[in-house]
Design a protein around this motif. Structure first.
Motif, PDB file in Angstrom:
ATOM      1  N   PHE A 163      -1.568  -7.198  -7.661  1.00 35.81           N
ATOM      2  CA  PHE A 163      -2.713  -7.073  -6.767  1.00 35.81           C
ATOM      3  C   PHE A 163      -2.352  -7.547  -5.361  1.00 35.81           C
ATOM      4  CE2 PHE A 163      -6.314  -6.616  -9.906  1.00 35.81           C
ATOM      5  CZ  PHE A 163      -6.934  -5.575  -9.241  1.00 35.81           C
ATOM      6  N   ASP A 164      -1.672  -8.674  -5.275  1.00 34.27           N
ATOM      7  CA  ASP A 164      -1.314  -9.223  -3.969  1.00 34.27           C
ATOM      8  C   ASP A 164      -0.434  -8.251  -3.189  1.00 34.27           C
ATOM      9  OD1 ASP A 164      -2.769 -11.485  -4.420  1.00 34.27           O
ATOM     10  OD2 ASP A 164      -1.059 -12.735  -4.994  1.00 34.27           O
ATOM     11  N   GLU A 165       0.488  -7.606  -3.899  1.00 34.59           N
ATOM     12  CA  GLU A 165       1.353  -6.636  -3.228  1.00 34.59           C
ATOM     13  C   GLU A 165       0.533  -5.466  -2.710  1.00 34.59           C
ATOM     14  OE1 GLU A 165       5.297  -3.917  -4.241  1.00 34.59           O
ATOM     15  OE2 GLU A 165       4.804  -5.653  -5.497  1.00 34.59           O
ATOM     16  N   MET A 166      -0.426  -4.998  -3.514  1.00 37.28           N
ATOM     17  CA  MET A 166      -1.292  -3.897  -3.081  1.00 37.28           C
ATOM     18  C   MET A 166      -2.126  -4.303  -1.879  1.00 37.28           C
ATOM     19  SD  MET A 166      -2.621  -2.628  -6.831  1.00 37.28           S
ATOM     20  CE  MET A 166      -3.848  -1.542  -6.123  1.00 37.28           C
ATOM     21  N   ILE A 167      -2.646  -5.530  -1.910  1.00 34.20           N
ATOM     22  CA  ILE A 167      -3.493  -6.001  -0.819  1.00 34.20           C
ATOM     23  C   ILE A 167      -2.715  -6.066   0.487  1.00 34.20           C
ATOM     24  CG2 ILE A 167      -4.697  -8.043   0.070  1.00 34.20           C
ATOM     25  CD1 ILE A 167      -5.580  -8.574  -2.836  1.00 34.20           C
ATOM     26  N   HIS A 168      -1.514  -6.621   0.449  1.00 30.74           N
ATOM     27  CA  HIS A 168      -0.746  -6.761   1.679  1.00 30.74           C
ATOM     28  C   HIS A 168      -0.316  -5.403   2.236  1.00 30.74           C
ATOM     29  CE1 HIS A 168      -0.437 -11.025   0.399  1.00 30.74           C
ATOM     30  NE2 HIS A 168      -0.468 -11.219   1.692  1.00 30.74           N
ATOM     31  N   GLU A 169      -0.127  -4.422   1.352  1.00 30.37           N
ATOM     32  CA  GLU A 169       0.166  -3.070   1.827  1.00 30.37           C
ATOM     33  C   GLU A 169      -1.066  -2.438   2.478  1.00 30.37           C
ATOM     34  OE1 GLU A 169       1.579  -0.950  -1.536  1.00 30.37           O
ATOM     35  OE2 GLU A 169       3.583  -1.866  -1.510  1.00 30.37           O
ATOM     36  N   THR A 170      -2.243  -2.728   1.886  1.00 34.04           N
ATOM     37  CA  THR A 170      -3.488  -2.135   2.368  1.00 34.04           C
ATOM     38  C   THR A 170      -3.985  -2.794   3.640  1.00 34.04           C
ATOM     39  OG1 THR A 170      -4.134  -1.614   0.093  1.00 34.04           O
ATOM     40  CG2 THR A 170      -5.895  -1.629   1.740  1.00 34.04           C
ATOM     41  N   ILE A 171      -3.869  -4.108   3.700  1.00 37.27           N
ATOM     42  CA  ILE A 171      -4.545  -4.888   4.732  1.00 37.27           C
ATOM     43  C   ILE A 171      -4.000  -4.604   6.127  1.00 37.27           C
ATOM     44  CG2 ILE A 171      -3.169  -7.025   4.869  1.00 37.27           C
ATOM     45  CD1 ILE A 171      -5.870  -8.504   4.363  1.00 37.27           C
ATOM     46  N   GLU A 172      -2.731  -4.198   6.214  1.00 38.81           N
ATOM     47  CA  GLU A 172      -2.142  -3.904   7.521  1.00 38.81           C
ATOM     48  C   GLU A 172      -2.850  -2.748   8.211  1.00 38.81           C
ATOM     49  OE1 GLU A 172       2.006  -3.247   7.071  1.00 38.81           O
ATOM     50  OE2 GLU A 172       2.443  -5.280   6.355  1.00 38.81           O
ATOM     51  N   ASP A 173      -3.397  -1.821   7.413  1.00 39.50           N
ATOM     52  CA  ASP A 173      -4.028  -0.630   7.982  1.00 39.50           C
ATOM     53  C   ASP A 173      -5.513  -0.801   8.255  1.00 39.50           C
ATOM     54  OD1 ASP A 173      -1.593   0.761   7.784  1.00 39.50           O
ATOM     55  OD2 ASP A 173      -2.014   1.312   5.694  1.00 39.50           O
ATOM     56  N   ILE A 174      -6.134  -1.808   7.682  1.00 41.56           N
ATOM     57  CA  ILE A 174      -7.602  -1.879   7.785  1.00 41.56           C
ATOM     58  C   ILE A 174      -8.103  -3.100   8.543  1.00 41.56           C
ATOM     59  CG2 ILE A 174      -7.803  -0.635   5.600  1.00 41.56           C
ATOM     60  CD1 ILE A 174      -8.682  -3.223   4.276  1.00 41.56           C
ATOM     61  N   ALA A 200     -13.874  -2.457  -6.524  1.00 36.84           N
ATOM     62  CA  ALA A 200     -14.511  -3.744  -6.239  1.00 36.84           C
ATOM     63  C   ALA A 200     -13.522  -4.904  -6.321  1.00 36.84           C
ATOM     64  CB  ALA A 200     -15.669  -3.972  -7.201  1.00 36.84           C
ATOM     65  N   ALA A 201     -12.647  -4.900  -7.340  1.00 34.87           N
ATOM     66  CA  ALA A 201     -11.715  -6.012  -7.504  1.00 34.87           C
ATOM     67  C   ALA A 201     -10.803  -6.151  -6.297  1.00 34.87           C
ATOM     68  CB  ALA A 201     -10.875  -5.818  -8.772  1.00 34.87           C
ATOM     69  N   LEU A 202     -10.313  -5.029  -5.777  1.00 33.50           N
ATOM     70  CA  LEU A 202      -9.434  -5.068  -4.610  1.00 33.50           C
ATOM     71  C   LEU A 202     -10.228  -5.428  -3.356  1.00 33.50           C
ATOM     72  CD1 LEU A 202      -6.509  -4.654  -3.805  1.00 33.50           C
ATOM     73  CD2 LEU A 202      -7.001  -2.231  -3.444  1.00 33.50           C
ATOM     74  N   ARG A 203     -11.444  -4.881  -3.236  1.00 36.04           N
ATOM     75  CA  ARG A 203     -12.300  -5.190  -2.081  1.00 36.04           C
ATOM     76  C   ARG A 203     -12.579  -6.685  -1.993  1.00 36.04           C
ATOM     77  NH1 ARG A 203     -15.643  -1.354  -2.784  1.00 36.04           N
ATOM     78  NH2 ARG A 203     -17.142  -2.366  -4.143  1.00 36.04           N
ATOM     79  N   HIS A 204     -12.907  -7.281  -3.130  1.00 37.16           N
ATOM     80  CA  HIS A 204     -13.221  -8.713  -3.139  1.00 37.16           C
ATOM     81  C   HIS A 204     -12.001  -9.561  -2.796  1.00 37.16           C
ATOM     82  CE1 HIS A 204     -16.718  -7.702  -6.092  1.00 37.16           C
ATOM     83  NE2 HIS A 204     -16.992  -7.369  -4.852  1.00 37.16           N
ATOM     84  N   ARG A 205     -10.838  -9.136  -3.284  1.00 34.91           N
ATOM     85  CA  ARG A 205      -9.618  -9.886  -2.976  1.00 34.91           C
ATOM     86  C   ARG A 205      -9.287  -9.798  -1.491  1.00 34.91           C
ATOM     87  NH1 ARG A 205      -5.722 -11.271  -7.061  1.00 34.91           N
ATOM     88  NH2 ARG A 205      -6.605 -11.064  -9.142  1.00 34.91           N
ATOM     89  N   ILE A 206      -9.507  -8.648  -0.886  1.00 34.35           N
ATOM     90  CA  ILE A 206      -9.249  -8.498   0.551  1.00 34.35           C
ATOM     91  C   ILE A 206     -10.167  -9.421   1.342  1.00 34.35           C
ATOM     92  CG2 ILE A 206      -9.461  -6.913   2.502  1.00 34.35           C
ATOM     93  CD1 ILE A 206      -8.580  -4.667   0.547  1.00 34.35           C
ATOM     94  N   ILE A 207     -11.432  -9.466   0.969  1.00 27.93           N
ATOM     95  CA  ILE A 207     -12.394 -10.338   1.661  1.00 27.93           C
ATOM     96  C   ILE A 207     -11.954 -11.797   1.562  1.00 27.93           C
ATOM     97  CG2 ILE A 207     -14.752 -11.255   1.530  1.00 27.93           C
ATOM     98  CD1 ILE A 207     -15.607  -8.364   0.714  1.00 27.93           C
ATOM     99  N   ARG A 208     -11.572 -12.221   0.353  1.00 28.38           N
ATOM    100  CA  ARG A 208     -11.146 -13.619   0.175  1.00 28.38           C
ATOM    101  C   ARG A 208      -9.869 -13.912   0.950  1.00 28.38           C
ATOM    102  NH1 ARG A 208     -12.887 -12.662  -5.253  1.00 28.38           N
ATOM    103  NH2 ARG A 208     -10.741 -12.276  -5.926  1.00 28.38           N
ATOM    104  N   LEU A 209      -8.943 -12.960   0.943  1.00 24.81           N
ATOM    105  CA  LEU A 209      -7.678 -13.176   1.644  1.00 24.81           C
ATOM    106  C   LEU A 209      -7.894 -13.283   3.149  1.00 24.81           C
ATOM    107  CD1 LEU A 209      -4.604 -13.387   1.627  1.00 24.81           C
ATOM    108  CD2 LEU A 209      -4.494 -10.897   1.736  1.00 24.81           C
ATOM    109  N   VAL A 210      -8.738 -12.428   3.706  1.00 25.04           N
ATOM    110  CA  VAL A 210      -9.012 -12.476   5.145  1.00 25.04           C
ATOM    111  C   VAL A 210      -9.626 -13.827   5.520  1.00 25.04           C
ATOM    112  CG1 VAL A 210     -10.488 -11.544   6.970  1.00 25.04           C
ATOM    113  CG2 VAL A 210      -9.218  -9.991   5.473  1.00 25.04           C
ATOM    114  N   ALA A 211     -10.610 -14.272   4.754  1.00 27.44           N
ATOM    115  CA  ALA A 211     -11.268 -15.552   5.058  1.00 27.44           C
ATOM    116  C   ALA A 211     -10.303 -16.719   4.940  1.00 27.44           C
ATOM    117  CB  ALA A 211     -12.465 -15.762   4.127  1.00 27.44           C
ATOM    118  N   HIS A 212      -9.431 -16.660   3.933  1.00 25.23           N
ATOM    119  CA  HIS A 212      -8.507 -17.782   3.716  1.00 25.23           C
ATOM    120  C   HIS A 212      -7.369 -17.781   4.726  1.00 25.23           C
ATOM    121  CE1 HIS A 212      -5.240 -20.098   1.778  1.00 25.23           C
ATOM    122  NE2 HIS A 212      -6.240 -20.851   1.376  1.00 25.23           N
ATOM    123  N   SER A 213      -6.761 -16.626   4.971  1.00 19.50           N
ATOM    124  CA  SER A 213      -5.593 -16.587   5.847  1.00 19.50           C
ATOM    125  C   SER A 213      -5.965 -16.845   7.305  1.00 19.50           C
ATOM    126  CB  SER A 213      -4.883 -15.237   5.715  1.00 19.50           C
ATOM    127  OG  SER A 213      -5.751 -14.180   6.079  1.00 19.50           O
TER     128      SER A 213
END
Length: 329
Positions: free
Chosen positions: A239-250, A270-283
């Motif tokens: 999941f983390d690998e997918m998120i970091h690939e996705t997050i650069e574009d959005i 939803a699972a990926l959406r929620h992880r992106i939200i948490r990652l943005v807030a944390h990072s």
């Protein structure tokens, strides 16, 4: 030639691959409480380190939470010296913590170990957590209901942002094996009085919950919990690998914060959406969002009815046109 105890052989085999990636001659810290787990780890590591020229240092942390703690720490250090390991003892102050005394002691202990590792320029810190500890951690995470992050348990290897490497070679070894190792090696482990005090949740899980599960569901519950943690950790890494690939574009930087594309968030499961939200807030803000906070932010994407900004730890989230904007307080 005397036969090698199966327990000694098993723990040496567990330690060997943990040291394999470390450079010859490196310094390594082994966290030593004096209990059976850490004592077996120290003895096995001392044996395996010799052929590699690895310099082993034991670190015993005195939490000063019970009478005689200084004597117990000195005794652990003496056991290390008897094994040919240079020892260090550090006394720490355990400050009150909203998450309880266990969390406060753990925070103080890890900070001290991290400091000793830096002082010794150590390549890694070895911790004596066993399969039983992993199973207890998973059950405690399940009880808290804090999601898959808690159910992943402890990692066999973790590297902090400051470069400290933590290794747990015994996560596949049962606690009974470390006790058998000590008996076969004629080592006398220290029995921490805190390990029998039922005011601690982990002790209740160890003495009450796991034995009942084993009795009612059959043997192998601890192993099954440890396997679950390992599988969830593999899923999380994917999941983390997918998120970091996705997050650069959005994700884009915004004034005093950061923004995320609504359309991109909506297009993801939803699972990926929620992880992106948490990652943005944390990072970006160092904020750890709860499940309910994450869902409130997600509603700005999936159930937008004109609601205002959502107050979060260290930041707020608001929908502005086609983007969710996170800004610092």
């Amino acid at each position: 030639m005397p036969t090698l105890s199966p327990a000694i052989a098993e723990i040496r085999r567990a330690v060997r691959p943990a040291l394999a990636d470390l450079p010859d001659g490196a310094a390594v810290i082994v966290a030593l409480s004096g209990g059976a787990d850490s004592l077996a780890l120290a003895a096995a590591t001392a044996f395996e380190a010799r052929s590699r020229g690895i310099r082993l240092i034991s670190a015993t942390i005195d939490h000063a939470l019970q009478e005689g703690s200084a004597d117990a720490a000195a005794d652990a250090a003496a056991k290390a010296e008897a094994l040919g390991i240079r020892s260090r003892v550090r006394r720490v102050e355990v400050r009150a913590d909203a998450d309880g005394p266990e969390a406060a002691a753990r925070e103080a202990r890890y900070a001290a170990l991290r400091a000793i590792a830096a002082e010794e320029a150590a390549a890694a810190v070895l911790l004596g957590h066993t399969l039983d500890d992993q199973a207890e951690t998973v059950l405690l995470g399940l009880a808290r209901g804090s999601g898959t992050a808690s159910l992943q348990g402890m990692a066999a290897r973790r590297e902090d942002e400051d470069g400290t490497v933590w290794l747990r070679p015994l996560l596949g070894v049962r606690r009974a094996t470390t006790e058998a190792f000590c008996a076969a090696s004629e080592l006398s482990p220290w029995n921490d009085p805190h390990n029998t005090q039922h005011r601690y949740a982990r002790v209740r899980v160890r003495e009450n919950v796991l034995p009942v599960l084993e009795a009612e569901l059959g043997p192998g519950v601890a192993e099954a919990l440890a396997r679950t943690a390992e599988q969830l950790r593999e899923d999380a890494e994917a999941f983390d690998e997918m998120i970091h690939e996705t997050i650069e574009d959005i994700v884009e930087h915004a004034e005093a914060g950061i923004s995320v594309s609504v359309a991109a968030l909506a297009a993801n499961p939803a699972a990926l959406r929620h992880r992106i939200i948490r990652l943005v807030a944390h990072s970006e803000f160092g904020a750890s969002l709860s499940r309910s906070q994450t869902l409130e932010v997600a509603r700005l994407v999936t159930d937008w009815t004109g609601q205002g900004p959502i107050d979060l730890p260290g930041c707020s989230a608001a929908r502005r046109g086609a983007r969710i904007v996170f800004t610092a307080h």
